[in-house]
Design an enzyme around this catalytic site. Structure first.
Site, PDB file in Angstrom:
ATOM      1  N   LYS A 137       0.838  -1.123   0.115  1.00  0.00           N
ATOM      2  CA  LYS A 137       0.011  -0.056  -0.020  1.00  0.00           C
ATOM      3  C   LYS A 137       0.760   1.126   0.113  1.00  0.00           C
ATOM      4  O   LYS A 137       0.667   2.230  -0.894  1.00  0.00           O
ATOM      5  CB  LYS A 137      -0.799   0.022   1.124  1.00  0.00           C
ATOM      6  CG  LYS A 137      -1.287   1.363   1.414  1.00  0.00           C
ATOM      7  CD  LYS A 137      -2.320   1.330   2.931  1.00  0.00           C
ATOM      8  CE  LYS A 137      -1.528   1.667   3.896  1.00  0.00           C
ATOM      9  NZ  LYS A 137      -1.248   2.828   4.399  1.00  0.00           N
ATOM     10  N   ASN A 138       1.787   1.266   0.924  1.00  0.00           N
ATOM     11  CA  ASN A 138       2.381   2.668   1.175  1.00  0.00           C
ATOM     12  C   ASN A 138       3.648   2.900  -0.189  1.00  0.00           C
ATOM     13  O   ASN A 138       3.559   3.880  -0.622  1.00  0.00           O
ATOM     14  CB  ASN A 138       3.363   2.568   2.447  1.00  0.00           C
ATOM     15  CG  ASN A 138       2.253   2.825   3.874  1.00  0.00           C
ATOM     16  OD1 ASN A 138       1.079   3.246   3.469  1.00  0.00           O
ATOM     17  ND2 ASN A 138       2.643   2.475   4.930  1.00  0.00           N
ATOM     18  N   ARG A 155      -3.014  10.758   5.311  1.00  0.00           N
ATOM     19  CA  ARG A 155      -1.595  11.688   5.374  1.00  0.00           C
ATOM     20  C   ARG A 155      -0.956  11.564   3.929  1.00  0.00           C
ATOM     21  O   ARG A 155      -0.254  12.668   3.808  1.00  0.00           O
ATOM     22  CB  ARG A 155      -0.955  10.950   6.310  1.00  0.00           C
ATOM     23  CG  ARG A 155       0.376  11.953   6.650  1.00  0.00           C
ATOM     24  CD  ARG A 155       0.926  11.478   7.935  1.00  0.00           C
ATOM     25  NE  ARG A 155       2.070  12.160   8.215  1.00  0.00           N
ATOM     26  CZ  ARG A 155       2.591  13.283   8.454  1.00  0.00           C
ATOM     27  NH1 ARG A 155       1.371  14.090   8.953  1.00  0.00           N
ATOM     28  NH2 ARG A 155       3.618  13.786   8.535  1.00  0.00           N
ATOM     29  N   CYS A 158      -3.544  12.967  13.389  1.00  0.00           N
ATOM     30  CA  CYS A 158      -4.353  11.668  13.129  1.00  0.00           C
ATOM     31  C   CYS A 158      -4.194  10.770  14.227  1.00  0.00           C
ATOM     32  O   CYS A 158      -3.536  11.086  15.423  1.00  0.00           O
ATOM     33  CB  CYS A 158      -3.309  10.889  12.098  1.00  0.00           C
ATOM     34  SG  CYS A 158      -3.488   9.079  11.610  1.00  0.00           S
ATOM     35  N   ARG A 195       1.769  13.970  14.003  1.00  0.00           N
ATOM     36  CA  ARG A 195       1.997  13.843  12.621  1.00  0.00           C
ATOM     37  C   ARG A 195       2.066  15.138  11.860  1.00  0.00           C
ATOM     38  O   ARG A 195       1.500  15.360  10.797  1.00  0.00           O
ATOM     39  CB  ARG A 195       1.310  12.937  11.833  1.00  0.00           C
ATOM     40  CG  ARG A 195       1.378  11.358  12.540  1.00  0.00           C
ATOM     41  CD  ARG A 195       0.415  10.409  11.862  1.00  0.00           C
ATOM     42  NE  ARG A 195       1.261   9.715  10.729  1.00  0.00           N
ATOM     43  CZ  ARG A 195       0.661   9.074   9.777  1.00  0.00           C
ATOM     44  NH1 ARG A 195      -0.637   8.485   9.999  1.00  0.00           N
ATOM     45  NH2 ARG A 195       1.435   8.480   8.904  1.00  0.00           N
ATOM     46  N   ASP A 226       4.324  -0.031  12.234  1.00  0.00           N
ATOM     47  CA  ASP A 226       3.429  -0.571  11.750  1.00  0.00           C
ATOM     48  C   ASP A 226       2.804  -1.866  12.010  1.00  0.00           C
ATOM     49  O   ASP A 226       1.743  -2.526  11.569  1.00  0.00           O
ATOM     50  CB  ASP A 226       3.012  -0.582  10.224  1.00  0.00           C
ATOM     51  CG  ASP A 226       3.114   1.191   9.740  1.00  0.00           C
ATOM     52  OD1 ASP A 226       2.530   1.878  10.667  1.00  0.00           O
ATOM     53  OD2 ASP A 226       3.250   1.452   8.778  1.00  0.00           O
ATOM     54  N   ILE A 232       8.243   5.657  17.466  1.00  0.00           N
ATOM     55  CA  ILE A 232       7.906   6.544  16.215  1.00  0.00           C
ATOM     56  C   ILE A 232       6.707   7.413  16.219  1.00  0.00           C
ATOM     57  O   ILE A 232       6.586   8.622  16.089  1.00  0.00           O
ATOM     58  CB  ILE A 232       7.540   5.645  14.897  1.00  0.00           C
ATOM     59  CG1 ILE A 232       8.681   4.620  14.809  1.00  0.00           C
ATOM     60  CG2 ILE A 232       7.484   6.606  13.608  1.00  0.00           C
ATOM     61  CD1 ILE A 232      10.135   5.311  14.480  1.00  0.00           C
ATOM     62  N   ARG A 266      -8.674   0.644   4.642  1.00  0.00           N
ATOM     63  CA  ARG A 266      -7.703   1.485   4.143  1.00  0.00           C
ATOM     64  C   ARG A 266      -6.490   0.865   3.699  1.00  0.00           C
ATOM     65  O   ARG A 266      -5.850   1.233   2.717  1.00  0.00           O
ATOM     66  CB  ARG A 266      -7.281   2.489   5.175  1.00  0.00           C
ATOM     67  CG  ARG A 266      -8.379   3.611   5.202  1.00  0.00           C
ATOM     68  CD  ARG A 266      -7.967   4.573   6.304  1.00  0.00           C
ATOM     69  NE  ARG A 266      -6.772   5.227   5.846  1.00  0.00           N
ATOM     70  CZ  ARG A 266      -6.030   5.873   6.558  1.00  0.00           C
ATOM     71  NH1 ARG A 266      -6.162   6.308   7.745  1.00  0.00           N
ATOM     72  NH2 ARG A 266      -4.736   6.591   6.065  1.00  0.00           N
TER      73      ARG A 266
HETATM   74  N1  EPU Z   1       7.288  13.781  11.466  1.00  0.00           N
HETATM   75  C1  EPU Z   1       7.388  15.053  11.945  1.00  0.00           C
HETATM   76  N2  EPU Z   1       7.363  16.114  10.915  1.00  0.00           N
HETATM   77  C2  EPU Z   1       7.049  15.819   9.576  1.00  0.00           C
HETATM   78  C3  EPU Z   1       7.059  14.398   9.144  1.00  0.00           C
HETATM   79  C4  EPU Z   1       7.296  13.359  10.040  1.00  0.00           C
HETATM   80  O1  EPU Z   1       7.642  15.594  12.908  1.00  0.00           O
HETATM   81  O2  EPU Z   1       6.990  16.820   8.857  1.00  0.00           O
HETATM   82  C5  EPU Z   1       7.639  12.662  12.535  1.00  0.00           C
HETATM   83  C6  EPU Z   1       6.139  11.967  12.732  1.00  0.00           C
HETATM   84  O3  EPU Z   1       5.164  12.620  13.230  1.00  0.00           O
HETATM   85  C7  EPU Z   1       6.864  10.821  13.208  1.00  0.00           C
HETATM   86  C8  EPU Z   1       8.259  10.636  12.585  1.00  0.00           C
HETATM   87  O4  EPU Z   1       8.410  11.776  12.177  1.00  0.00           O
HETATM   88  O5  EPU Z   1       6.947  10.846  14.609  1.00  0.00           O
HETATM   89  C9  EPU Z   1       8.293   9.550  11.364  1.00  0.00           C
HETATM   90  O6  EPU Z   1       7.143   9.824  10.734  1.00  0.00           O
HETATM   91  P1  EPU Z   1       7.117   9.469   8.919  1.00  0.00           P
HETATM   92  O7  EPU Z   1       7.309  10.793   8.341  1.00  0.00           O
HETATM   93  O8  EPU Z   1       8.429   8.471   8.716  1.00  0.00           O
HETATM   94  O9  EPU Z   1       5.878   8.830   8.659  1.00  0.00           O
HETATM   95  P2  EPU Z   1       4.810   9.022   7.562  1.00  0.00           P
HETATM   96  O10 EPU Z   1       5.687   9.147   6.295  1.00  0.00           O
HETATM   97  O11 EPU Z   1       3.830  10.019   7.947  1.00  0.00           O
HETATM   98  C10 EPU Z   1       4.833   6.388   6.931  1.00  0.00           C
HETATM   99  C11 EPU Z   1       3.753   5.354   6.550  1.00  0.00           C
HETATM  100  C12 EPU Z   1       3.222   5.128   7.976  1.00  0.00           C
HETATM  101  C13 EPU Z   1       4.162   4.555   8.701  1.00  0.00           C
HETATM  102  C14 EPU Z   1       5.449   5.385   8.899  1.00  0.00           C
HETATM  103  C15 EPU Z   1       6.566   5.019   9.640  1.00  0.00           C
HETATM  104  C16 EPU Z   1       2.717   6.083   4.543  1.00  0.00           C
HETATM  105  C17 EPU Z   1       1.877   6.497   3.642  1.00  0.00           C
HETATM  106  N3  EPU Z   1       2.761   6.012   5.854  1.00  0.00           N
HETATM  107  O12 EPU Z   1       4.049   7.356   7.472  1.00  0.00           O
HETATM  108  O13 EPU Z   1       2.205   4.001   7.623  1.00  0.00           O
HETATM  109  O14 EPU Z   1       3.812   4.153   9.970  1.00  0.00           O
HETATM  110  O15 EPU Z   1       5.849   6.046   7.580  1.00  0.00           O
HETATM  111  O16 EPU Z   1       7.211   3.839   9.342  1.00  0.00           O
HETATM  112  O17 EPU Z   1       3.724   5.356   4.040  1.00  0.00           O
HETATM  113  C18 EPU Z   1       0.225   2.737   7.840  1.00  0.00           C
HETATM  114  O18 EPU Z   1       0.496   2.177   6.990  1.00  0.00           O
HETATM  115  O19 EPU Z   1      -0.581   2.446   8.883  1.00  0.00           O
HETATM  116  C19 EPU Z   1       1.006   3.898   8.254  1.00  0.00           C
HETATM  117  C20 EPU Z   1       0.575   4.634   9.271  1.00  0.00           C
END
Ligand code: EPU
Length: 407
Positions: A11-12, A82, A106, A111, A294, A316, A386
């Site tokens: 998915k991601n 997101r 979220c 996030r 996850d 995380i 989802r």
């Molecule tokens: N963060 C910030 N500011 C930002 C971006 C991230 O503070 O601008 C923080 C987040 O709050 C978190 C950390 O950095 O504490 C890492 O977040 P990351 O950006 O890696 O997560 P994401 O890109 O929002 C993706 C996956 C998530 C998965 C995380 C971690 C997608 C669409 N989502 O989220 O997947 O948990 O990486 O591996 O790729 C899921 O599939 O259920 C899911 C939540």
């Protein structure tokens, strides 16, 4: 549960690769795209911007972004997930401007998107957040070197998208190393950008305005695979998960082994068996290749009936514990303190009505329901939908009794 099960496409990865496909005024063909709700949502967002997208066979998506001309993404669709923020990086690169609703809070944590914004600014974009929208403008993006403040999957992917049409080398340091980042990088390379270093913490993107469409097959979903591996161990089953990339689930396989499950590589996948009682384990979630956040809730569900005391430290997302109250309704003994949940195994869970508060919490309740005595009714299925394609059919084929009652 016993038998074999084939993993769907990730998915991601799909969300990122679909956004990447819209970078070219051309047609791309993507294979192994899962039919889950988040994928439908990003396709609807791209359609609203002018692209055409349709599934022409199971898992085969044809996307044509020749007529993508609108830079304002619709609030109603973007607020649902997101990953809609990827549209900002894509639009900046493609049209030089983007207006995308802030994804907002979220249930698994606050996030924010501050890292994405700082990265766009480093590439020369002017960014403001106003009336709930991220508005970015950049007639000329410039290649640069950018140190990401923290390993972030979304930021790394979004900056690769934004940089993919910039001539010259954009260097992303402290980049995320997740397989979904690598998948996106490989696809961008097939479109004509030169991306090196994906899978390490330094990625170099040499972009080109002449990106073209490409044909590509999405990698298997390591989180879906992990969910079923955990479910197999939790039910003391014997299941062969096929088509997964075993290296993508190394941290999970190590923990399942430590807990006493038998994990065996097979030519077509990974087989997991759990005959006797399992042992408690202690886990810290971490960026890849660490134990994925996850899979934290699903592992907690398994551990809830493992005799002894287990702990999971979540590093995380600060509010990943939404599943805890629901597991307690089923008789689990879980206590949260700060970033840690302590699970004291009980001898059995009792089926109960529970709520899937997010995708992975929902998956955890499925694992719990499979172990519980009696019937478990899970509401808010839309959250499970989802991220999981055909969950009830897949579990049913392994002998579980799972039925979609409504929704
Ligand atoms: N963060 C910030 N500011 C930002 C971006 C991230 O503070 O601008 C923080 C987040 O709050 C978190 C950390 O950095 O504490 C890492 O977040 P990351 O950006 O890696 O997560 P994401 O890109 O929002 C993706 C996956 C998530 C998965 C995380 C971690 C997608 C669409 N989502 O989220 O997947 O948990 O990486 O591996 O790729 C899921 O599939 O259920 C899911 C939540």
């Amino acid at each position: 549960m016993s038998g074999r099960l084939r993993v769907a496409g990730a998915k991601n990865s799909s969300l990122a690769v679909i956004a990447a496909a819209a970078l070219a005024a051309d047609r791309s063909v993507l294979e192994n795209v899962p039919l889950c709700r988040d994928v439908m949502t990003i396709l609807d967002i791209l359609r609203a911007l002018g692209a055409q997208a349709e599934f022409t066979a199971p898992g085969r998506l044809e996307l044509d972004a020749r007529d993508l001309t609108d830079h304002v993404a619709p609030y109603e669709l973007c607020r649902q997930m997101r990953a809609s923020i990827y549209v900002a990086g894509m639009l900046l690169a493609r049209l030089g401007r983007a207006q995308v609703p802030l994804p907002g809070g979220c249930v698994i944590g606050s996030r924010p998107v501050d890292f994405h914004i700082r990265g766009f600014e480093a590439l020369g974009a002017q960014v403001v957040t106003q009336h709930g929208f991220l508005k970015a403008h950049a007639p000329h993006l410039t290649a640069t070197s950018y140190y990401e403040p923290r390993s972030s999957v979304g930021t790394t992917i979004n900056l690769m998208l934004a940089a993919s049409r910039i001539p010259g080398a954009t260097v992303l340091q402290n980049a995320a190393r997740e397989p979904e980042v690598v998948d996106t990088a490989v696809f961008l390379s097939m479109m004509g950008a030169r991306v090196r270093g994906a899978g390490t913490s330094t990625i170099t993107v040499e972009g080109t305005p002449d990106l073209r469409g490409a044909a590509y097959t999405i990698i298997p979903d390591r989180i879906e695979a992990g969910t079923y591996l955990i479910a197999a161990a939790a039910t003391h089953g014997d299941v062969l998960i096929e088509d997964l990339i075993p290296e993508h689930v190394t941290a999970l396989l190590a923990k399942l082994g430590e807990a006493g499950a038998v994990v065996e590589p097979e030519p077509t996948g990974v087989r997991v068996r759990a005959e006797g009682g399992l042992r408690p384990v202690d886990v810290d979630t971490a960026p890849y290749p660490g134990f994925p956040t996850d899979l934290h809730p699903q592992l907690a569900a398994l551990l809830s009936v493992v005799s002894g005391r287990s702990t999971i430290r979540e590093t995380i997302f600060e509010r990943r514990f939404g599943y805890v109250d629901e597991l307690r309704r089923m008789g689990a003994e879980c206590r949260t303190e700060g970033d840690m949940v302590t699970i004291t195994g009980v001898s059995y869970l009792s089926g109960a009505p529970v709520e899937a508060v997010d995708i992975r919490a929902g998956a955890a309740l499925v694992v719990a329901g499979l172990q519980a005595r009696g019937e478990t009714q899970i509401s808010r299925l839309e959250n499970i939908d989802r991220g999981y394609e055909g969950l009830e059919e897949k579990l049913g084929a392994l002998g579980a009794r799972v039925q979609r009652v409504s929704g």
